[in-house]
Design a protein around this motif. Structure first.
Motif, PDB file in Angstrom:
ATOM      1  N   ILE A  71     -50.001  -5.950   8.823  1.00 15.35           N
ATOM      2  CA  ILE A  71     -49.138  -5.948   9.994  1.00 15.35           C
ATOM      3  C   ILE A  71     -48.520  -7.325  10.163  1.00 15.35           C
ATOM      4  N   LYS A  72     -47.201  -7.363  10.182  1.00 11.56           N
ATOM      5  CA  LYS A  72     -46.474  -8.619  10.287  1.00 11.56           C
ATOM      6  C   LYS A  72     -45.897  -8.774  11.695  1.00 11.56           C
ATOM      7  N   GLU A  73     -46.010  -9.983  12.225  1.00 13.38           N
ATOM      8  CA  GLU A  73     -45.473 -10.308  13.544  1.00 13.38           C
ATOM      9  C   GLU A  73     -44.452 -11.431  13.419  1.00 13.38           C
ATOM     10  N   PHE A  75     -40.765 -13.109  15.702  1.00 15.86           N
ATOM     11  CA  PHE A  75     -40.009 -13.090  16.948  1.00 15.86           C
ATOM     12  C   PHE A  75     -38.522 -13.229  16.613  1.00 15.86           C
ATOM     13  N   ARG A 136     -40.590  -9.709  20.478  1.00 17.59           N
ATOM     14  CA  ARG A 136     -41.557  -9.686  19.381  1.00 17.59           C
ATOM     15  C   ARG A 136     -41.291  -8.471  18.504  1.00 17.59           C
ATOM     16  N   LEU A 138     -42.971  -6.214  15.401  1.00 20.08           N
ATOM     17  CA  LEU A 138     -44.147  -5.901  14.594  1.00 20.08           C
ATOM     18  C   LEU A 138     -43.774  -4.844  13.565  1.00 20.08           C
ATOM     19  N   THR A 139     -44.190  -5.048  12.325  1.00 20.93           N
ATOM     20  CA  THR A 139     -43.872  -4.101  11.262  1.00 20.93           C
ATOM     21  C   THR A 139     -45.070  -3.891  10.352  1.00 20.93           C
ATOM     22  N   PRO A 163     -52.802  -3.599  16.411  1.00 16.15           N
ATOM     23  CA  PRO A 163     -52.845  -4.586  17.500  1.00 16.15           C
ATOM     24  C   PRO A 163     -53.550  -4.034  18.735  1.00 16.15           C
ATOM     25  N   SER A 201     -43.351  -3.114  22.236  1.00 13.29           N
ATOM     26  CA  SER A 201     -43.215  -3.840  20.970  1.00 13.29           C
ATOM     27  C   SER A 201     -43.968  -3.146  19.835  1.00 13.29           C
ATOM     28  N   TYR A 202     -44.822  -2.176  20.173  1.00 16.01           N
ATOM     29  CA  TYR A 202     -45.578  -1.434  19.160  1.00 16.01           C
ATOM     30  C   TYR A 202     -44.851  -0.188  18.650  1.00 16.01           C
ATOM     31  N   LEU A 205     -43.705  -0.173  15.017  1.00 13.26           N
ATOM     32  CA  LEU A 205     -44.867  -0.250  14.134  1.00 13.26           C
ATOM     33  C   LEU A 205     -45.527   1.116  13.974  1.00 13.26           C
TER      34      LEU A 205
END
Length: 372
Positions: A71-73, A75, A136, A138-139, A163, A201-202, A205
């Protein structure tokens, strides 16, 4: 049958040839390797060699393995992030239209980084934190997951954790817990607005996770413990989120389990109906606040992951206590059991901890309780 096949069969409720053992001793191995105190037979070996030596299964692709987090974060470019290092301290600044947020990391004597200053301190910081969370991204990194899965190989179903829930993300990661509780009491609407921004933001993802076709078992690494909430907050903020996100994954054919450690007695009535296939790290006495029998009474048909109190691997408890505990857990939970350590092999445990780990692994390989 490989350990990977056994791992999946436990979650599917299918027969397995012997007790399935997945002990999670990665932090112990890393700590002792770092300080040159590994037992003689492990010196010069890699983590996977240690698992192969005892014939045990691995669980998580990136936890102390040296493999990348799937999982990549990041901004968006709007968020200007800078950092300043002084000795063993790094202070990160998030520059926002609502004022700066600062996060400070300290390098400890154990040669690891710890957060000693959290981004939001008061209600006044919440608009800035919300602004950051809204930017943010997330991918799911498929290539990183493939790399980690290849690393684990047939030692287990490759897993990682999603997350944290918005409540626990704030309580454990973005605010000092006491500051979070005061903010929630003083201005619940602002806190809930930040929770919504975190959850939003999820969305991308979870779309990627459920459509990937690559995943079989995922963990909700929540570190659930009663120290973080009342039952009122648990029902208001945590359960609905678990229903929403876990069911997304389960509807896509992905098994889920949640990490519950610390004291959790008040949650016993909730365990059976929580929207997960398994419960990870439930810790019984003499370390936790419930007995093994109470866990069995309340878990229903869910898979128990772990179960052996970590302190039983330390020499101030006898090997007989460890053996009695292992046999009791297997008798009560097999085959809906991924036997392991609740939570992990203690980093400070010496060679005796390794010897006890080897004994449990050998016992599991040679024990085939009747299927129920």
């Amino acid at each position: 049958m490989t350990l990977k096949e056994m791992n999946l069969r436990v979650f599917r409720g299918e027969p397995i040839p012997h007790v399935f053992f997945q002990p999670r001793f990665e932090p112990w191995f890393a700590w002792h390797r770092q300080f040159a105190s590994l037992p003689e037979e492990l010196r010069g070996k890699k983590l996977r060699d240690a698992y192969d030596l005892i014939g045990a299964s691995m669980r998580t692709v990136h936890y102390y393995t040296g493999q990348p987090d799937p999982i990549k974060e990041v901004f968006t470019d709007e968020v200007k992030i800078s950092e300043k290092r002084e000795g063993d301290t790094v202070r990160v600044c998030f520059d926002t239209p609502h004022g700066p947020l600062y996060v400070t990391h300290q390098y400890t004597v154990d040669k690891t980084w710890r957060v000693v200053e959290f981004a939001a301190k008061t209600v006044q910081d919440l608009p800035a934190l919300r602004w950051v969370m809204e930017r943010r991204v997330l991918t799911f990194d498929k290539d990183a997951f493939r790399q980690g899965a290849e690393y684990i190989g047939d030692r287990g179903v490759p897993q990682f954790w999603v997350p944290k829930s918005p409540y626990l993300a704030l309580a454990q990661q973005w605010m000092k817990f006491e500051d979070f509780i005061y903010a929630l009491a003083d201005d619940p609407q602002q806190v809930e607005d930040v929770m919504k921004a975190i959850d939003d933001s999820y969305d991308q993802l979870y779309e990627q996770l459920t459509s990937s076709g690559m995943l079989q078992i995922l963990n909700f690494g929540e570190n659930v413990a009663m120290a973080y909430f009342s039952l009122e907050y648990f029902e208001r903020y945590l359960l609905p989120w678990y229903e929403k996100r876990s069911n997304q994954l389960r509807n896509a054919g992905i098994h889920t389990h949640i990490h519950i450690d610390g004291y959790f007695r008040p949650l016993l009535p909730y365990l059976k109906t929580m929207p997960f296939d398994g419960l990870e790290a439930l810790t019984p006495t003499p370390q936790g606040d419930v007995t093994i029998e109470e866990i069995k009474e309340h878990i229903g048909d869910k898979v128990l992951l772990d179960g052996i109190p970590a302190i039983l691997f330390l020499d101030h408890h006898s090997r007989e206590e460890l053996q009695e505990c292992v046999e009791k857990i297997v008798k009560l939970f097999h085959p809906r059991l991924v036997l392991g350590i609740s939570d992990e092999l203690p980093e400070g445990g010496d060679e005796e901890s390794w010897e006890r780990l080897k004994w449990v692994a050998e016992w599991c390989r040679n024990t085939s309780p009747p299927q129920r």
